[in-house]
Design a protein around this motif. Structure first.
Motif, PDB file in Angstrom:
ATOM      1  N   GLY A 130       9.104  -6.213 -13.220  1.00 45.83           N
ATOM      2  CA  GLY A 130       7.971  -5.974 -12.336  1.00 45.83           C
ATOM      3  C   GLY A 130       7.016  -4.960 -12.937  1.00 45.83           C
ATOM      4  O   GLY A 130       7.377  -4.205 -13.840  1.00 45.83           O
ATOM      5  N   THR A 131       5.791  -4.972 -12.431  1.00 44.43           N
ATOM      6  CA  THR A 131       4.781  -3.994 -12.841  1.00 44.43           C
ATOM      7  C   THR A 131       3.984  -3.586 -11.606  1.00 44.43           C
ATOM      8  O   THR A 131       3.929  -4.321 -10.619  1.00 44.43           O
ATOM      9  CB  THR A 131       3.800  -4.560 -13.892  1.00 44.43           C
ATOM     10  N   ILE A 132       3.362  -2.419 -11.708  1.00 41.41           N
ATOM     11  CA  ILE A 132       2.440  -1.990 -10.665  1.00 41.41           C
ATOM     12  C   ILE A 132       1.132  -1.610 -11.334  1.00 41.41           C
ATOM     13  O   ILE A 132       1.122  -0.995 -12.396  1.00 41.41           O
ATOM     14  CB  ILE A 132       2.997  -0.807  -9.834  1.00 41.41           C
TER      15      ILE A 132
ATOM     16  N   ILE B 179       9.970  -8.590   1.713  1.00 40.29           N
ATOM     17  CA  ILE B 179      10.766  -7.588   1.004  1.00 40.29           C
ATOM     18  C   ILE B 179       9.989  -6.282   0.897  1.00 40.29           C
ATOM     19  O   ILE B 179      10.530  -5.199   1.152  1.00 40.29           O
ATOM     20  CB  ILE B 179      11.195  -8.116  -0.382  1.00 40.29           C
ATOM     21  N   PHE B 180       8.706  -6.360   0.555  1.00 39.26           N
ATOM     22  CA  PHE B 180       7.863  -5.159   0.478  1.00 39.26           C
ATOM     23  C   PHE B 180       7.875  -4.424   1.814  1.00 39.26           C
ATOM     24  O   PHE B 180       8.074  -3.206   1.869  1.00 39.26           O
ATOM     25  CB  PHE B 180       6.433  -5.545   0.079  1.00 39.26           C
ATOM     26  N   ASP B 181       7.663  -5.159   2.906  1.00 38.70           N
ATOM     27  CA  ASP B 181       7.615  -4.536   4.231  1.00 38.70           C
ATOM     28  C   ASP B 181       8.947  -3.860   4.577  1.00 38.70           C
ATOM     29  O   ASP B 181       8.969  -2.758   5.121  1.00 38.70           O
ATOM     30  CB  ASP B 181       7.261  -5.571   5.298  1.00 38.70           C
TER      31      ASP B 181
ATOM     32  N   TYR C  28      11.578  -1.908  -4.991  1.00 41.26           N
ATOM     33  CA  TYR C  28      11.677  -0.466  -4.735  1.00 41.26           C
ATOM     34  C   TYR C  28      11.225   0.332  -5.953  1.00 41.26           C
ATOM     35  O   TYR C  28      10.456   1.290  -5.845  1.00 41.26           O
ATOM     36  CB  TYR C  28      13.117  -0.104  -4.354  1.00 41.26           C
ATOM     37  N   HIS C  29      11.704  -0.047  -7.121  1.00 37.71           N
ATOM     38  CA  HIS C  29      11.355   0.639  -8.364  1.00 37.71           C
ATOM     39  C   HIS C  29       9.833   0.656  -8.563  1.00 37.71           C
ATOM     40  O   HIS C  29       9.256   1.699  -8.868  1.00 37.71           O
ATOM     41  CB  HIS C  29      12.052  -0.048  -9.545  1.00 37.71           C
ATOM     42  N   GLU C  30       9.210  -0.490  -8.375  1.00 35.92           N
ATOM     43  CA  GLU C  30       7.747  -0.550  -8.561  1.00 35.92           C
ATOM     44  C   GLU C  30       7.012   0.256  -7.493  1.00 35.92           C
ATOM     45  O   GLU C  30       6.045   0.953  -7.785  1.00 35.92           O
ATOM     46  CB  GLU C  30       7.262  -1.993  -8.590  1.00 35.92           C
ATOM     47  N   MET C  31       7.474   0.191  -6.255  1.00 33.91           N
ATOM     48  CA  MET C  31       6.863   0.965  -5.179  1.00 33.91           C
ATOM     49  C   MET C  31       7.006   2.463  -5.438  1.00 33.91           C
ATOM     50  O   MET C  31       6.107   3.244  -5.128  1.00 33.91           O
ATOM     51  CB  MET C  31       7.490   0.592  -3.834  1.00 33.91           C
TER      52      MET C  31
ATOM     53  N   ILE D 125      -1.697  -3.460  -6.880  1.00 31.28           N
ATOM     54  CA  ILE D 125      -1.024  -4.754  -6.996  1.00 31.28           C
ATOM     55  C   ILE D 125       0.330  -4.558  -7.685  1.00 31.28           C
ATOM     56  O   ILE D 125       0.408  -3.946  -8.749  1.00 31.28           O
ATOM     57  CB  ILE D 125      -1.860  -5.769  -7.805  1.00 31.28           C
ATOM     58  N   ILE D 126       1.356  -5.085  -7.059  1.00 28.17           N
ATOM     59  CA  ILE D 126       2.679  -5.138  -7.666  1.00 28.17           C
ATOM     60  C   ILE D 126       2.922  -6.596  -8.033  1.00 28.17           C
ATOM     61  O   ILE D 126       2.734  -7.490  -7.206  1.00 28.17           O
ATOM     62  CB  ILE D 126       3.763  -4.633  -6.695  1.00 28.17           C
ATOM     63  N   ARG D 127       3.323  -6.812  -9.284  1.00 23.41           N
ATOM     64  CA  ARG D 127       3.647  -8.158  -9.743  1.00 23.41           C
ATOM     65  C   ARG D 127       5.125  -8.209 -10.101  1.00 23.41           C
ATOM     66  O   ARG D 127       5.627  -7.320 -10.782  1.00 23.41           O
ATOM     67  CB  ARG D 127       2.811  -8.523 -10.963  1.00 23.41           C
TER      68      ARG D 127
END
Length: 135
Positions: A54-56, A19-21, A84-87, A62-64
């Protein structure tokens, strides 16, 4: 630096790395490099009144993501919105008000957040389903 734990990016239903990619390519032209994305720790008790999906942690890149999102009823597009929000936090600098208080969800951030393809759908789903995550 916060103490590091080893958490997996692959859950029972979702692969956070994939999902991140996908989000990194689609929205950020693969500019987020060196980040890890993992499922957070499972807590003994569920949240009672609100949910942090989520958190960053910028210092450690690190995104959790909350492990309660790794469930069959969670739509992929909702989890993609959370990622997306955390990124987006990594790409949009914080602002400060006149008292020096840090603002992370300021107007510029919210404007960019609305660019997510399923933004309105995700916000509606969150409102409609929040109780499923709370005690």
């Amino acid at each position: 630096m916060q103490r590091q734990f080893s958490f997996a990016e692959k859950g029972r239903f979702f692969d956070l790395g994939a999902i991140f990619d996908k989000i990194n390519a689609k929205y950020f032209r693969n500019r987020l490099r060196g980040y890890s994305i993992v499922w957070g720790r499972k807590r003994k008790q569920r949240p009672k009144t609100y949910m942090v999906f989520g958190t960053i942690q910028e210092e450690d890149k690190i995104i959790r993501i909350h492990p309660l999102l790794d469930r069959a009823f969670v739509p992929t597009w909702f989890l993609e919105y959370v990622v997306y929000h955390e990124m987006l936090h990594a790409m949009v600098p914080d602002e400060y008000d006149e008292n020096g208080r840090r603002l992370v969800h300021h107007d510029k951030f919210l404007e960019k957040e609305r660019r997510f393809h399923w933004f309105r759908r995700a916000k509606n789903w969150e409102q409609e389903n929040l109780a499923r995550f709370l005690q």
